[in-house]
Design a protein around this motif. Structure first.
Motif, PDB file in Angstrom:
ATOM      1  N   ALA A 168     -20.296  50.975   0.247  1.00 12.25           N
ATOM      2  CA  ALA A 168     -19.009  51.300  -0.373  1.00 12.25           C
ATOM      3  C   ALA A 168     -17.986  51.783   0.643  1.00 12.25           C
ATOM      4  CB  ALA A 168     -19.209  52.359  -1.453  1.00 12.25           C
ATOM      5  N   ARG A 169     -18.444  52.242   1.800  1.00  9.81           N
ATOM      6  CA  ARG A 169     -17.528  52.728   2.826  1.00  9.81           C
ATOM      7  C   ARG A 169     -17.146  51.665   3.841  1.00  9.81           C
ATOM      8  NH1 ARG A 169     -19.815  56.329   0.155  1.00  9.81           N
ATOM      9  NH2 ARG A 169     -19.074  58.487   0.028  1.00  9.81           N
ATOM     10  N   ASP A 216     -15.202  58.165   2.347  1.00  8.78           N
ATOM     11  CA  ASP A 216     -15.188  58.439   3.785  1.00  8.78           C
ATOM     12  C   ASP A 216     -16.613  58.497   4.334  1.00  8.78           C
ATOM     13  OD1 ASP A 216     -14.750  59.619   6.411  1.00  8.78           O
ATOM     14  OD2 ASP A 216     -12.752  60.112   5.654  1.00  8.78           O
ATOM     15  N   ARG A 267      -5.434  44.295   1.470  1.00  6.03           N
ATOM     16  CA  ARG A 267      -6.755  44.933   1.413  1.00  6.03           C
ATOM     17  C   ARG A 267      -7.836  43.870   1.247  1.00  6.03           C
ATOM     18  NH1 ARG A 267      -7.531  47.378  -2.986  1.00  6.03           N
ATOM     19  NH2 ARG A 267      -5.553  47.098  -4.062  1.00  6.03           N
ATOM     20  N   ALA A 296      -5.180  52.405  -2.340  1.00  9.64           N
ATOM     21  CA  ALA A 296      -6.623  52.496  -2.560  1.00  9.64           C
ATOM     22  C   ALA A 296      -7.212  53.649  -1.743  1.00  9.64           C
ATOM     23  CB  ALA A 296      -7.299  51.188  -2.181  1.00  9.64           C
ATOM     24  N   HIS A 297      -8.070  54.379  -2.368  1.00  7.43           N
ATOM     25  CA  HIS A 297      -8.759  55.481  -1.695  1.00  7.43           C
ATOM     26  C   HIS A 297     -10.202  55.067  -1.457  1.00  7.43           C
ATOM     27  CE1 HIS A 297     -10.095  59.454  -0.534  1.00  7.43           C
ATOM     28  NE2 HIS A 297     -11.019  59.412  -1.478  1.00  7.43           N
ATOM     29  N   TYR A 298     -10.553  54.917  -0.195  1.00  9.66           N
ATOM     30  CA  TYR A 298     -11.906  54.507   0.141  1.00  9.66           C
ATOM     31  C   TYR A 298     -12.756  55.752   0.414  1.00  9.66           C
ATOM     32  CZ  TYR A 298      -9.780  49.923   0.882  1.00  9.66           C
ATOM     33  OH  TYR A 298      -9.101  48.746   0.720  1.00  9.66           O
ATOM     34  N   SER A 327     -14.025  57.950   8.599  1.00  9.91           N
ATOM     35  CA  SER A 327     -13.820  56.502   8.539  1.00  9.91           C
ATOM     36  C   SER A 327     -12.602  56.092   9.360  1.00  9.91           C
ATOM     37  CB  SER A 327     -13.641  56.061   7.087  1.00  9.91           C
ATOM     38  OG  SER A 327     -14.847  56.177   6.372  1.00  9.91           O
ATOM     39  N   PRO A 375     -15.335  48.780   3.305  1.00 12.54           N
ATOM     40  CA  PRO A 375     -13.914  48.377   3.232  1.00 12.54           C
ATOM     41  C   PRO A 375     -12.970  49.364   3.899  1.00 12.54           C
ATOM     42  CG  PRO A 375     -14.986  48.063   1.105  1.00 12.54           C
ATOM     43  CD  PRO A 375     -15.951  48.818   1.967  1.00 12.54           C
ATOM     44  N   GLY A 376     -13.350  50.639   3.953  1.00 13.08           N
ATOM     45  CA  GLY A 376     -12.483  51.640   4.556  1.00 13.08           C
ATOM     46  C   GLY A 376     -12.396  51.559   6.062  1.00 13.08           C
ATOM     47  N   ASP A 418      -0.604  49.724  -0.924  1.00  9.26           N
ATOM     48  CA  ASP A 418      -1.986  50.063  -0.597  1.00  9.26           C
ATOM     49  C   ASP A 418      -2.233  51.539  -0.911  1.00  9.26           C
ATOM     50  OD1 ASP A 418      -4.529  50.126   0.263  1.00  9.26           O
ATOM     51  OD2 ASP A 418      -4.126  49.658   2.366  1.00  9.26           O
ATOM     52  N   PHE A 464     -13.694  43.611  -2.110  1.00  4.53           N
ATOM     53  CA  PHE A 464     -15.084  44.072  -2.121  1.00  4.53           C
ATOM     54  C   PHE A 464     -15.662  43.707  -3.477  1.00  4.53           C
ATOM     55  CE2 PHE A 464     -18.455  47.219  -2.840  1.00  4.53           C
ATOM     56  CZ  PHE A 464     -19.139  47.158  -1.639  1.00  4.53           C
TER      57      PHE A 464
END
Length: 549
Positions: A244-245, A205, A279, A201-203, A420, A247-248, A199, A282
Motif C-alpha cells: 500500500a505504500r 507513509d 497519480r 491523495a494521501h498515501y 516515504s 504508490p507513495g 493530487d 493502484f
C-alpha cells in the motif's frame, strides 16, 4: 430526405469510423435500424422518440431507416443515440446538414432530451483530432474531449455557428435542445477546458512500518526500476502494508503516460469528471476475480485489471488463491506490455504495461517456518501451496523477498526516521537517470525502436508506444546489453550463479535489469559485482526447493 453523421465504434483501444446514414422516405410508417446493432443500440429508437417528444418534435408519418455503416462491423453501446438523433434532425431540416460536417458525434440521450455521459470520449476525440475533425459530445464529457489535442481556448469557440467565424472544435452540449440552438446559431456553447485532477491523495507513509528493513529496501528497488515483486511471509508480517505504500514512492506519470492510462479508463467509463491525473493507478482485485476480470474480455469486451493498471501497479494479495488460468493469463502481458483478447469475430488489444506486486503466505496455514505453530502437514503443505504457482510465472518476477514476522521488541521501538518522501526522492533520481539514458540511446540509433508484434494483428500507431521502454524493467535484447553490461567480476559471478541455480535466459536478463537499477540507486555508471550479488539475492528461481530445505 437523407443525412449522414460520423461517429465511432471501439475495438479494444482502437477507434473505428462509423457512418450513421438516415433516410426519411414515403412508405409504411416505421423506424428501422440496421447495421449489426446490439440491444443497447436497438433501444436508441425509443430514447430518440422520447427525446424528440420532450422537445415538442414529432417524427413524420413516413418510413425512417437508419443504417450504421460498415454493416458488417458490430455496433455496441449507447453512444449512438446522439448521432442518430442529429442525423434525423438534419434529414428533417431542423438543422443544416453543413453544420454537422467535420464532426464526430457521440452521446447518450435521456428521455427528457438531456445528454448523458458515455465511455470512450477521450480515444474518440484523439482519433477525431488526428482525422482533422471536431467532436460533438455531452457537456459532462467535454473536459475529457478537450484532452484530445484541440485548441479549445480560441475565440472561435465562444461564438455560435453562422457568426462569420470558424466553428469550435469541440461542441459539448448539456441537452439536445442546447445543441440544436447552437448549431442554428441561436446559442453559444462555451468550449470545455482540459483540467487536471488535483493530487490530494494521501498515501500511507513508510515511516509507519517498524522493522522489515530488507523488505523496505526491496520495495525501493522495485519502485526505482519498475520491477515485479513477490513478498512471502506469514499472516500479519506487513506484506499488504508495504504494498500500500508503494504508490507513495513512485514518481508521477509523465504527460504521455497519463494520456495513455486515461484512454483505458475512459473506455471503461472510469474517468470520472474527465480530469486527467498524474497519480499512478493502484489496482488490488480480490483473489476471487475471474480470468475476464483480470485480463479483459467478456461478451462485450472490456479492459481488465491488467489494462486498468497500465503505467501503474497491480497488487495481487494471496497470490496462490487466484484462479490458476487467470494467473497464467498474466504471462503474456507481463512480457509484451499489452493483452490480446481473441474472439471468433475479432481480436481486441489493450495496453497492459503494469508493475506486478504480489503477496502470499508460505503455506495454507501461514506458519511453515515456525515449528511451534506449523500444521501437522509441514513441510508438505508448503510444497503443495506454492506448487499452485507455475515456474514460468515465477520466472517473470524480478524480486522475491521473505517478510518475517515482526518481533514484539521491534514494535516497541520508536518509528523509523526515514519517510516515504525521502525514499521517493531517491526513486525519482534513479528514474531520471534511466529516462536520460534511454533518451540518449534513442537519439543515437535504433536501440529503442519498438516494432508491433505481427502475431497480434495490425496495431494502431499509438500501440507502438505501449511497449516503449521507460525504465529498466522495460529493457531487453540489445538495449539491455547496452545499458547493463557488468564488469568482469560481475559477469563471472552471474555465470557461476546461473550454472548453480539453473537460471533461465529470462532470469539472466531480469537479474541484469535489477542490477542496473541497483547501480542507478548507487549513482554508479557501471554494473559491478556487488550489484550482481545483491540482485541474485533477490532472485528465487526455485522457491519450492528452499521450502523443502
Amino acid at each position: 430526405m437523407q443525412a449522414k453523421v460520423r461517429t465511432v465504434s471501439f475495438q479494444g483501444i482502437d477507434v473505428l469510423p462509423v457512418d450513421v446514414q438516415v433516410l426519411v422516405a414515403p412508405g409504411n410508417v416505421g423506424f428501422a435500424l440496421v447495421g449489426l446493432a446490439d440491444k443497447a443500440v436497438g433501444e436508441s429508437r425509443e430514447r430518440v422518440r422520447a427525446a424528440f417528444r420532450a422537445l415538442g418534435l414529432a417524427l413524420p408519418p413516413q418510413r425512417i431507416t437508419v443504417n450504421l455503416s460498415p454493416a458488417d462491423l458490430a455496433k455496441e453501446g449507447s453512444h449512438y443515440d446522439l448521432p442518430i438523433a442529429v442525423g434525423l434532425l438534419a434529414a428533417l431540416g431542423v438543422i443544416a446538414r453543413e453544420s454537422i460536417e467535420g464532426y464526430v458525434v457521440l452521446g447518450e440521450l435521456a428521455l427528457d432530451g438531456a445528454l448523458m455521459r458515455v465511455p470512450g470520449v477521450l480515444p474518440a476525440a484523439i482519433a477525431a483530432r488526428a482525422a482533422g475533425r471536431g467532436v460533438i459530445c455531452p457537456a459532462v464529457c467535454g473536459g475529457e474531449a478537450a484532452w484530445g489535442g484541440f485548441e479549445t481556448a480560441n475565440d472561435a469557440g465562444a461564438a455560435p455557428h453562422g457568426a462569420g467565424v470558424e466553428p469550435p472544435q469541440i461542441v459539448a452540449a448539456p441537452s439536445l435542445l442546447a445543441l440544436i440552438n447552437h448549431l442554428r446559431g441561436k446559442q453559444a456553447l462555451p468550449p470545455p477546458q482540459a483540467l487536471m485532477e488535483e493530487d490530494r491523495a494521501h498515501y500511507p507513509d513508510l515511516a509507519e512500518i517498524k522493522g522489515q528493513e530488507t523488505a523496505k529496501r526491496v520495495l525501493e528497488v522495485a519502485a526505482a526500476g519498475g520491477h515485479n515483486l513477490l513478498m512471502i511471509g506469514p499472516p500479519g508480517s506487513g506484506k499488504s502494508m508495504l504494498a500500500a505504500r508503494l504508490p507513495g514512492i513512485l514518481p508521477p506519470l509523465e504527460a504521455e503516460e497519463a494520456l495513455e492510462a486515461s484512454m483505458v479508463r475512459s473506455l471503461a467509463g472510469d474517468l470520472g469528471e474527465g480530469r486527467l491525473s498524474r497519480r499512478r493507478t493502484f489496482r488490488d482485485p480480490h483473489h476471487s476475480a475471474t480470468l475476464q476480470a483480470l485480463v479483459g474480455g467478456g461478451l462485450r469486451p472490456r479492459p481488465g485489471e491488467v489494462s486498468l493498471a497500465h503505467h501503474g501497479v497491480l497488487f495481487l494479495d494471496e497470490l496462490p488463491e487466484f484462479n490458476r488460468a487467470a494467473l497464467e493469463a498474466l504471462r503474456q502481458p507481463i512480457e509484451t506490455g499489452r493483452v490480446t483478447v481473441a474472439r471468433a469475430n475479432a481480436h481486441v488489444t489493450y495496453p497492459a504495461r503494469f508493475q506486478l506486486v504480489a503477496a502470499m503466505n508460505p503455506c495454507r496455514c501461514g506458519h511453515l517456518m515456525e515449528a511451534s505453530r506449523a500444521c501437522g502437514r509441514a513441510p508438505r503443505c508448503g510444497l503443495d501451496y506454492q506448487g499452485k504457482l507455475s515456474g514460468p510465472l515465477l520466472d517473470r518476477i524480478d524480486l522475491t523477498v521473505d517478510v518475517p514476522p515482526v518481533a514484539a521488541s521491534d514494535l516497541a521501538l520508536p518509528p523509523p526516521s526515514e519517510s516515504s518522501a525521502e525514499v521517493a526522492q531517491r526513486v525519482a533520481a534513479a528514474r531520471a537517470v534511466q529516462r536520460e539514458r534511454l533518451a540518449a540511446l534513442d537519439r543515437k540509433g535504433k536501440l529503442v525502436t519498438v516494432e508491433p508484434d505481427q502475431t497480434a494483428g495490425l496495431l494502431s500507431e499509438r500501440a507502438r508506444h505501449w511497449s516503449k521502454p521507460r525504465c529498466n524493467a522495460d529493457t531487453d535484447g540489445a538495449l539491455l546489453a547496452a545499458i547493463a553490461e557488468p564488469d568482469a567480476d560481475g559477469r563471472a559471478l552471474l555465470a557461476r550463479a546461473a550454472d548453480r541455480l539453473g537460471l533461465s535466459a529470462r532470469a539472466w536478463h531480469r537479474t541484469l535489469r535489477v542490477a542496473r537499477t541497483l547501480a542507478d540507486l548507487d549513482g554508479s555508471d557501471a554494473v559491478r559485482r556487488l550489484h550482481i550479488a545483491e540482485a541474485l539475492s533477490y532472485r528465487r528461481s526455485e522457491p519450492r526447493q528452499s521450502v523443502a530445505a
